[in-house]
Motif scaffolding. Structure first.
Motif, PDB file in Angstrom:
ATOM      1  N   LEU A   1      53.637  29.109 -12.305  1.00  0.00           N
ATOM      2  CA  LEU A   1      54.000  28.751 -13.825  1.00  0.00           C
ATOM      3  C   LEU A   1      54.837  29.854 -14.492  1.00  0.00           C
ATOM      4  O   LEU A   1      55.665  29.040 -14.967  1.00  0.00           O
ATOM      5  N   LYS A   2      55.389  30.816 -14.194  1.00  0.00           N
ATOM      6  CA  LYS A   2      56.416  31.618 -14.796  1.00  0.00           C
ATOM      7  C   LYS A   2      56.890  30.897 -14.341  1.00  0.00           C
ATOM      8  O   LYS A   2      58.865  30.701 -14.564  1.00  0.00           O
ATOM      9  N   SER A   3      57.657  30.583 -13.093  1.00  0.00           N
ATOM     10  CA  SER A   3      58.804  29.479 -12.554  1.00  0.00           C
ATOM     11  C   SER A   3      58.663  28.130 -12.884  1.00  0.00           C
ATOM     12  O   SER A   3      59.846  28.276 -13.579  1.00  0.00           O
ATOM     13  N   LEU A   4      58.262  27.822 -13.344  1.00  0.00           N
ATOM     14  CA  LEU A   4      58.031  26.272 -13.941  1.00  0.00           C
ATOM     15  C   LEU A   4      58.674  26.447 -15.504  1.00  0.00           C
ATOM     16  O   LEU A   4      59.552  25.662 -15.412  1.00  0.00           O
ATOM     17  N   ILE A   5      57.980  27.659 -15.528  1.00  0.00           N
ATOM     18  CA  ILE A   5      58.638  27.512 -16.865  1.00  0.00           C
ATOM     19  C   ILE A   5      59.565  28.302 -17.407  1.00  0.00           C
ATOM     20  O   ILE A   5      60.503  27.421 -18.357  1.00  0.00           O
ATOM     21  N   PHE A   6      59.946  29.036 -16.739  1.00  0.00           N
ATOM     22  CA  PHE A   6      61.327  29.531 -16.554  1.00  0.00           C
ATOM     23  C   PHE A   6      62.613  28.324 -16.966  1.00  0.00           C
ATOM     24  O   PHE A   6      63.570  28.317 -17.500  1.00  0.00           O
ATOM     25  N   ALA A   7      62.207  27.757 -15.392  1.00  0.00           N
ATOM     26  CA  ALA A   7      63.365  27.147 -14.712  1.00  0.00           C
ATOM     27  C   ALA A   7      62.701  25.713 -16.019  1.00  0.00           C
ATOM     28  O   ALA A   7      64.583  24.453 -16.243  1.00  0.00           O
ATOM     29  N   THR A   8      62.501  24.799 -16.233  1.00  0.00           N
ATOM     30  CA  THR A   8      62.329  23.638 -17.465  1.00  0.00           C
ATOM     31  C   THR A   8      62.930  24.507 -19.081  1.00  0.00           C
ATOM     32  O   THR A   8      63.905  23.943 -19.431  1.00  0.00           O
ATOM     33  N   MET A   9      63.251  25.568 -19.404  1.00  0.00           N
ATOM     34  CA  MET A   9      64.008  26.336 -20.815  1.00  0.00           C
ATOM     35  C   MET A   9      64.947  26.296 -20.346  1.00  0.00           C
ATOM     36  O   MET A   9      66.036  26.617 -20.854  1.00  0.00           O
ATOM     37  N   THR A  10      65.570  26.337 -18.920  1.00  0.00           N
ATOM     38  CA  THR A  10      66.929  27.255 -18.882  1.00  0.00           C
ATOM     39  C   THR A  10      67.731  26.095 -18.021  1.00  0.00           C
ATOM     40  O   THR A  10      69.066  26.001 -17.518  1.00  0.00           O
ATOM     41  N   ARG A  11      66.818  24.872 -18.307  1.00  0.00           N
ATOM     42  CA  ARG A  11      67.746  24.134 -17.633  1.00  0.00           C
ATOM     43  C   ARG A  11      69.260  22.862 -18.312  1.00  0.00           C
ATOM     44  O   ARG A  11      69.930  22.790 -16.888  1.00  0.00           O
ATOM     45  N   THR A  12      69.596  23.648 -18.881  1.00  0.00           N
ATOM     46  CA  THR A  12      71.384  22.903 -19.743  1.00  0.00           C
ATOM     47  C   THR A  12      71.734  24.295 -19.501  1.00  0.00           C
ATOM     48  O   THR A  12      73.030  24.303 -19.425  1.00  0.00           O
TER      49      THR A  12
END
Ligand code: A3P
Length: 254
Positions: free
Chosen positions: A60-71
């Motif tokens: 879950l940490k990975s998924l949220i981090f990747a989602t938040m920093t995708r730009t």
């Protein structure tokens, strides 16, 4: 304070667990939990990942981090490719309590294993958003989180899950409640929900270009567990080998 707390044997651990404010923990965890309770200052824009151990926290940490920093990053430049997820998203009561400026790359994302009842008041007051993950107890039974009759670390497990479940019913705008099994079943769907919940919804253009799918693929077990950063290296001052977060049946904290 520790000698005065009730004690009992934890499942499988050599060290006794102590009961602090209804929570069974190992004594070494107490200073960080107290420090977080007394000093942690949540910001309204923070996202806090909450979970009992062994329920899918690393994923879950990975998924949220990747989602938040995708730009800022893509699937070839993300810090998740060179650092293990727990180094990218610190735990409030372990990492952040020791290095209070530690917020990776300025991303307002932190994690905690403490139950809802022990969250620092500033998290409750700030209005920040909380994403919780739970998992079928039978799959975590041998990972020591279930409470029979009560002495599993960060247990009782049922209280942990129920605290966040009730909070999510009372404040659905602030709490997103995930089940590991549902996330496994349709990860793209839940990552899309997650993105909307944390205020970073996928645009139609991103959806058309398969951004949710790319994030899911980058954070998949097969991909993350085969990265050098997760296969080798040691986490938290030499306490934990990184690969153990991706191994089957490891019993530690993370
Ligand atoms: P198993 O114990 O069944 O192997 P936590 O991160 O809270 O410690 O949870 C650990 C569980 O999450 C482990 O389950 C681990 O295999 C699983 N996990 C770790 N990374 C994952 C990923 N990227 N996708 C799916 N599951 C993952």
């Amino acid at each position: 304070m520790i000698p005065s707390l009730p004690k009992r044997n934890g499942w499988g651990g050599n060290e006794d667990l102590v009961l602090f404010q209804g929570l069974w923990i190992y004594p070494f965890m107490l200073p960080g939990i107290l420090s977080a309770q007394q000093q942690f200052q949540a910001q309204p824009a923070d996202i806090i990942v909450c979970s009992a151990p062994k329920t899918g926290t690393t994923w879950l940490k990975s998924l949220i981090f990747a989602t938040m920093t995708r730009t800022s990053f893509d699937d070839s430049t993300s810090p998740l490719l060179s650092k293990m997820p727990h180094d990218v998203v610190p735990f409030m009561e372990f990492d952040h309590a020791r290095f209070c400026t530690h917020r990776e790359l300025g991303v307002p994302l932190l994690a905690t294993h403490v139950p809802h009842s022990l969250l620092p008041q500033s998290i409750i007051d700030s209005g920040c958003k909380i994403v919780y993950i739970c998992r079928d107890p039978k799959d975590t039974l041998f990972r020591y989180i279930i409470s029979l009759p009560g002495a599993s670390y960060y247990g009782p497990y049922w209280d942990h899950v129920l605290g966040y479940w009730k909070a999510s019913l009372e404040h659905p705008e602030r709490f997103l409640f995930f089940k590991y099994e549902e996330l496994m079943e349709d990860t793209v769907l839940y990552v899309t929900k997650l993105a909307t919940f944390i205020g970073h919804p996928f645009s139609s253009e991103e959806q058309r270009k398969g951004m949710p799918e790319k994030i899911v693929e980058m954070c998949s077990f097969d991909h993350l567990s085969n990265l050098e950063a997760n296969k080798s290296g040691i986490h938290r001052d030499g306490m934990i080998e990184n690969k153990l977060y991706f191994g089957k049946g490891w019993l530690g904290t993370g």
